[in-house]
Motif scaffolding. Structure first.
Motif, mmCIF file in Angstrom:
data_model
loop_
_atom_site.group_PDB
_atom_site.id
_atom_site.type_symbol
_atom_site.label_atom_id
_atom_site.label_comp_id
_atom_site.label_asym_id
_atom_site.label_seq_id
_atom_site.Cartn_x
_atom_site.Cartn_y
_atom_site.Cartn_z
ATOM 1 N N ASN A 61 0.837 -1.205 0.000
ATOM 2 C CA ASN A 61 0.000 0.000 0.000
ATOM 3 C C ASN A 61 0.869 1.252 0.000
ATOM 4 O OD1 ASN A 61 -2.746 -1.221 0.454
ATOM 5 N ND2 ASN A 61 -1.683 -2.019 2.246
ATOM 6 N N LYS A 62 0.294 2.336 -0.491
ATOM 7 C CA LYS A 62 0.958 3.636 -0.439
ATOM 8 C C LYS A 62 0.266 4.463 0.631
ATOM 9 C CE LYS A 62 2.267 3.645 -5.273
ATOM 10 N NZ LYS A 62 3.667 3.674 -5.374
ATOM 11 N N TYR A 63 1.019 4.740 1.691
ATOM 12 C CA TYR A 63 0.498 5.503 2.814
ATOM 13 C C TYR A 63 0.965 6.948 2.738
ATOM 14 C CZ TYR A 63 -0.629 1.094 5.117
ATOM 15 O OH TYR A 63 -1.142 -0.134 5.435
ATOM 16 N N PHE A 64 0.088 7.863 3.118
ATOM 17 C CA PHE A 64 0.454 9.262 3.315
ATOM 18 C C PHE A 64 0.153 9.540 4.780
ATOM 19 C CE2 PHE A 64 -0.207 13.923 2.836
ATOM 20 C CZ PHE A 64 1.064 14.211 2.367
ATOM 21 N N LEU A 65 1.181 9.957 5.519
ATOM 22 C CA LEU A 65 1.094 10.068 6.967
ATOM 23 C C LEU A 65 1.376 11.481 7.454
ATOM 24 C CD1 LEU A 65 3.311 6.944 7.815
ATOM 25 C CD2 LEU A 65 0.823 6.995 7.551
ATOM 26 N N GLU A 66 0.912 11.742 8.665
ATOM 27 C CA GLU A 66 1.251 12.978 9.368
ATOM 28 C C GLU A 66 1.899 12.578 10.680
ATOM 29 O OE1 GLU A 66 -1.603 16.420 9.985
ATOM 30 O OE2 GLU A 66 -1.502 15.544 11.998
ATOM 31 N N VAL A 67 3.104 13.083 10.918
ATOM 32 C CA VAL A 67 3.808 12.853 12.180
ATOM 33 C C VAL A 67 3.908 14.203 12.884
ATOM 34 C CG1 VAL A 67 5.997 12.193 13.237
ATOM 35 C CG2 VAL A 67 5.100 10.873 11.318
#
Length: 127
Positions: A61-67
């Motif tokens: 999967n291609k994840y787009f995250l916020e840290v």
């Protein structure tokens, strides 16, 4: 583990920094269903390494995250994608590449300067 030789520096914390992870999208589909605490091991202006019990299948999967994390009273929010994953017992370590954002990069650099100065002064005063 891959190393980015073009990076100016990577700051490794003696004690992990607590932060939060939020999944923004998976395979381009907006999500907002998961948020959890993470331990940040190191930070550079372009990315970071964090540990979490969450097992993301980054190869499928291609994840787009916020840290998000706080250094010296500054709340830093970095958007980006996981670059690699390594299993460490029941915990997963991830390399995280932030999207190119000059403002965030400068915030990280300034916060790390303040943090490292504080750590240096604390060590100096212990002697």
């Amino acid at each position: 583990m891959r190393y980015k030789r073009e990076e100016a520096f990577r700051f490794q914390f003696r004690e992990p920094l607590t932060g939060s992870l939020k999944i923004i999208s998976i395979n381009g589909k907006r999500e907002d269903f998961y948020s959890d605490s993470i331990e940040i091991m190191d930070v550079s202006p372009n990315g970071l390494k964090f540990n979490t019990p969450l097992n993301l299948s980054i190869n499928d999967n291609k994840y787009f995250l916020e840290v998000t994390f706080i250094i010296e009273g500054r709340t830093i929010r970095v958007l980006g994608v996981p670059a690699w994953k390594k299993t460490e017992g029941s915990i997963f370590a991830y390399g995280f590449n932030g999207i190119k954002d000059e403002k965030t990069n400068q915030e990280i650099i300034q916060a790390l300067k303040e943090y490292s100065k504080k750590v240096y002064n604390e060590q100096k005063n212990r002697r």
